[in-house]
Write an enzyme that holds these catalytic residues in place. Structure first.
Site, PDB file in Angstrom:
ATOM      1  N   ASP A 152       0.791  -1.231   0.000  1.00 38.67           N
ATOM      2  CA  ASP A 152       0.000   0.000   0.000  1.00 38.67           C
ATOM      3  C   ASP A 152       0.825   1.284   0.000  1.00 38.67           C
ATOM      4  O   ASP A 152       0.373   2.326   0.464  1.00 38.67           O
ATOM      5  CB  ASP A 152      -0.906  -0.006   1.235  1.00 38.67           C
ATOM      6  CG  ASP A 152      -0.117  -0.219   2.520  1.00 38.67           C
ATOM      7  OD1 ASP A 152       1.117   0.025   2.514  1.00 38.67           O
ATOM      8  OD2 ASP A 152      -0.712  -0.622   3.532  1.00 38.67           O
ATOM      9  N   GLU A 187      -1.982   5.257   2.916  1.00 36.77           N
ATOM     10  CA  GLU A 187      -1.948   3.838   2.543  1.00 36.77           C
ATOM     11  C   GLU A 187      -3.322   3.238   2.256  1.00 36.77           C
ATOM     12  O   GLU A 187      -3.467   2.391   1.382  1.00 36.77           O
ATOM     13  CB  GLU A 187      -1.245   3.016   3.635  1.00 36.77           C
ATOM     14  CG  GLU A 187       0.251   3.257   3.741  1.00 36.77           C
ATOM     15  CD  GLU A 187       0.618   4.477   4.575  1.00 36.77           C
ATOM     16  OE1 GLU A 187      -0.294   5.195   5.045  1.00 36.77           O
ATOM     17  OE2 GLU A 187       1.825   4.731   4.741  1.00 36.77           O
TER      18      GLU A 187
HETATM   19  C1  UD1 Z   1       6.848   4.914   3.301  1.00 32.18           C
HETATM   20  C2  UD1 Z   1       5.428   4.533   2.916  1.00 32.18           C
HETATM   21  C3  UD1 Z   1       4.720   3.855   4.063  1.00 32.18           C
HETATM   22  C4  UD1 Z   1       5.555   2.724   4.645  1.00 32.18           C
HETATM   23  C5  UD1 Z   1       6.955   3.226   4.971  1.00 32.18           C
HETATM   24  C6  UD1 Z   1       7.795   2.061   5.401  1.00 32.18           C
HETATM   25  C7  UD1 Z   1       4.309   6.026   1.347  1.00 32.18           C
HETATM   26  C8  UD1 Z   1       3.527   7.264   1.166  1.00 32.18           C
HETATM   27  N1  UD1 Z   1       4.681   5.740   2.592  1.00 32.18           N
HETATM   28  O1  UD1 Z   1       6.763   5.928   4.309  1.00 32.18           O
HETATM   29  O2  UD1 Z   1       3.496   3.328   3.602  1.00 32.18           O
HETATM   30  O3  UD1 Z   1       4.938   2.283   5.814  1.00 32.18           O
HETATM   31  O4  UD1 Z   1       7.538   3.796   3.792  1.00 32.18           O
HETATM   32  O5  UD1 Z   1       8.975   2.454   5.981  1.00 32.18           O
HETATM   33  O6  UD1 Z   1       4.584   5.334   0.403  1.00 32.18           O
HETATM   34  N2  UD1 Z   1      14.407   8.348   3.899  1.00 32.18           N
HETATM   35  C9  UD1 Z   1      15.772   8.247   3.780  1.00 32.18           C
HETATM   36  N3  UD1 Z   1      16.320   7.023   3.486  1.00 32.18           N
HETATM   37  C10 UD1 Z   1      15.571   5.903   3.327  1.00 32.18           C
HETATM   38  C11 UD1 Z   1      14.183   6.012   3.491  1.00 32.18           C
HETATM   39  C12 UD1 Z   1      13.605   7.234   3.755  1.00 32.18           C
HETATM   40  O7  UD1 Z   1      16.489   9.210   3.921  1.00 32.18           O
HETATM   41  O8  UD1 Z   1      16.134   4.832   3.095  1.00 32.18           O
HETATM   42  C13 UD1 Z   1      13.814   9.671   4.189  1.00 32.18           C
HETATM   43  C14 UD1 Z   1      13.795  10.590   2.957  1.00 32.18           C
HETATM   44  O9  UD1 Z   1      14.036  11.898   3.388  1.00 32.18           O
HETATM   45  C15 UD1 Z   1      12.350  10.437   2.483  1.00 32.18           C
HETATM   46  C16 UD1 Z   1      11.624  10.346   3.810  1.00 32.18           C
HETATM   47  O10 UD1 Z   1      12.462   9.520   4.611  1.00 32.18           O
HETATM   48  O11 UD1 Z   1      11.929  11.523   1.684  1.00 32.18           O
HETATM   49  C17 UD1 Z   1      10.228   9.786   3.755  1.00 32.18           C
HETATM   50  O12 UD1 Z   1      10.195   8.612   2.979  1.00 32.18           O
HETATM   51  P1  UD1 Z   1       8.823   8.194   2.220  1.00 32.18           P
HETATM   52  O13 UD1 Z   1       9.084   6.974   1.445  1.00 32.18           O
HETATM   53  O14 UD1 Z   1       8.257   9.353   1.519  1.00 32.18           O
HETATM   54  O15 UD1 Z   1       7.785   7.904   3.359  1.00 32.18           O
HETATM   55  P2  UD1 Z   1       7.863   6.987   4.591  1.00 32.18           P
HETATM   56  O16 UD1 Z   1       7.352   7.802   5.700  1.00 32.18           O
HETATM   57  O17 UD1 Z   1       9.185   6.330   4.673  1.00 32.18           O
END
Ligand code: UD1
Ligand code: UDP
Length: 372
Positions: free
Chosen positions: A97, A133
């Site tokens: 999701d 999600e």
């Molecule tokens: C995402 C998913 C969520 C899932 C979660 C699992 C969406 C909208 N959200 O949320 O459903 O539960 O992943 O973890 O798809 N970042 C890093 N390095 C990484 C990962 C993330 O630096 O390896 C930082 C980045 O600044 C990124 C931010 O975290 O922009 C948010 O990541 P994002 O994938 O947008 O949303 P999550 O909150 O991680």
């Protein structure tokens, strides 16, 4: 002729739960697997790919710090289009999701490629929680041709939305398959080995968007108080790399000696730490599925869950995000042995660890029958 099956995923939980499917596709002589990662996560995705030794055929590398949902969606759509054009897969498999899931589904739909949804049919029926999600999974199911429902309940949810019964398969959740790769009863870790034997470990994760800000601060306040009052507790919190989560967590737990904020763990370390913990506190989806198989009680830091099977089985307790409720739930689990045992000995409702095999068999059947 071999069928070309493309898997698309981009975040940590999708990668973990798609890894057994990718492995199964690679092992199957009747399929040609194509692995595409969007790179919605960078470091947390790499951890999983390294552990499972998965080498993607394509990496869209879309991650930017703190990027918006619109940025993720548009980059996935634009990035996948030429790949779908070139590869012309027979089927695209997506998982769960996330925004990668939803955007990849839309992209496959635009290219007239049928979609198989792994972990289909989970619902809270509340578009605000979890956000985004719940919308992502409903939209993905609307676009899919074949559904891999982890449980009977998720199958029923799909039937309520009038998805056709002969396209829905109850397979179990691939999260349980993964535990076969990761759990090692001989597991040792030098940091864990330093924790005195009479200390109890609570494993904490919290990252959901609807919890960022005040709800997280409320939960962390309760945890800090309970930890302060009991020096024989160790709270271990691998903090999600999202800057919004990092900020609240670092502020809330500054100077708390028995709350250990650490980098995200690779999945082998995380699962074995979960197995060593006394109980788990989380708002994660995947952790709610893994904990029952490890006989660990879970305090779910949310008001709703799309995984009510674990609540019904007795392993998961929905405690919300109010400080008083969280504190009370922690104290109950720490002090009431009968309640602890009740939660720790509940049945795992999420499958038998053979979901990926079933999923690949059903994909082949679907493609052979050509029932699109
Ligand atoms: C995402 C998913 C969520 C899932 C979660 C699992 C969406 C909208 N959200 O949320 O459903 O539960 O992943 O973890 O798809 N970042 C890093 N390095 C990484 C990962 C993330 O630096 O390896 C930082 C980045 O600044 C990124 C931010 O975290 O922009 C948010 O990541 P994002 O994938 O947008 O949303 P999550 O909150 O991680
Ligand atoms: N996980 C991990 N390392 C960590 C925290 C979690 O490998 O430090 C694993 C966990 O075992 C589960 C998955 O990541 O398989 C859950 O991911 P997350 O909580 O990020 O996302 P959600 O499941 O909520 O979508």
């Amino acid at each position: 002729m071999k069928k070309k099956i493309m898997t698309v995923f981009g975040t940590r939980p999708e990668a973990i739960k798609m890894a057994p499917v990718v492995k199964q596709l690679i092992a199957d002589e009747q399929t040609t697997p194509i692995t595409v990662v969007t790179g919605q996560h960078r470091e947390m995705l790499k951890q999983v790919l390294d552990i499972f030794q998965i080498k993607p055929d394509y990496d869209l590398s879309i991650m930017e710090k703190n990027q918006s949902l619109e940025q993720i969606t548009s980059k996935v759509l634009l990035g996948l289009a030429p790949i779908l054009q070139r590869e012309q897969p027979d089927l695209v498999l997506v998982h769960g999701d996330t925004t990668t899931t939803m955007a990849a589904s839309l992209s496959a739909f635009y290219h007239h490629v049928p979609i198989g949804h792994v972990e289909a049919g989970l619902r809270t029926w509340n578009l605000a929680s979890p956000f985004p999600e719940e919308a992502n999974r409903q939209l993905t199911d609307d676009l899919s041709s074949i559904y891999f429902a982890p449980t009977e309940l998720s199958r029923e949810n799909l039937l309520k939305e009038h998805h056709s019964a002969d396209r829905i398969y109850v397979t179990g959740n691939t999260a349980i398959d993964v535990l076969k790769y990761t759990i090692n009863h001989e597991y040792h870790h030098q940091v864990l080995d330093q924790i005195p034997a009479d200390h109890r470990i609570i494993l904490l994760t919290m990252h959901r968007r609807e919890n960022q800000g005040v709800p997280m601060a409320n939960v962390f306040r309760a945890i800090r108080e309970v930890a302060q009052a009991d020096p024989h507790l160790d709270i271990i919190y691998p903090v999600h790399l999202s800057p919004k989560v990092q900020e609240v967590a670092r502020q809330a737990f500054a100077g708390a000696p028995n709350v250990h904020l650490i980098d995200p763990l690779d999945v082998i370390d995380f699962h074995n730490l979960a197995a060593r913990s006394y109980f788990i506190m989380t708002d994660s989806g995947g952790v709610q599925e893994e904990a029952p198989a490890l006989n660990k009680p879970v305090l779910v830091l949310r008001n709703t869950t799309e995984r009510p099977e674990g609540v019904d089985a007795g392993t998961l307790k929905l405690v919300g995000t109010q400080s008083a409720d969280v504190r009370q739930a922690m104290l109950t689990l720490l002090n009431d042995d009968q309640e602890y045992q009740r939660m720790a000995t509940a049945r795992n409702p999420y499958g038998d660890g053979h979901a990926a095999e079933r999923i690949v068999e059903h994909c082949k059947e679907f493609l052979t029958k050509d029932i699109m």
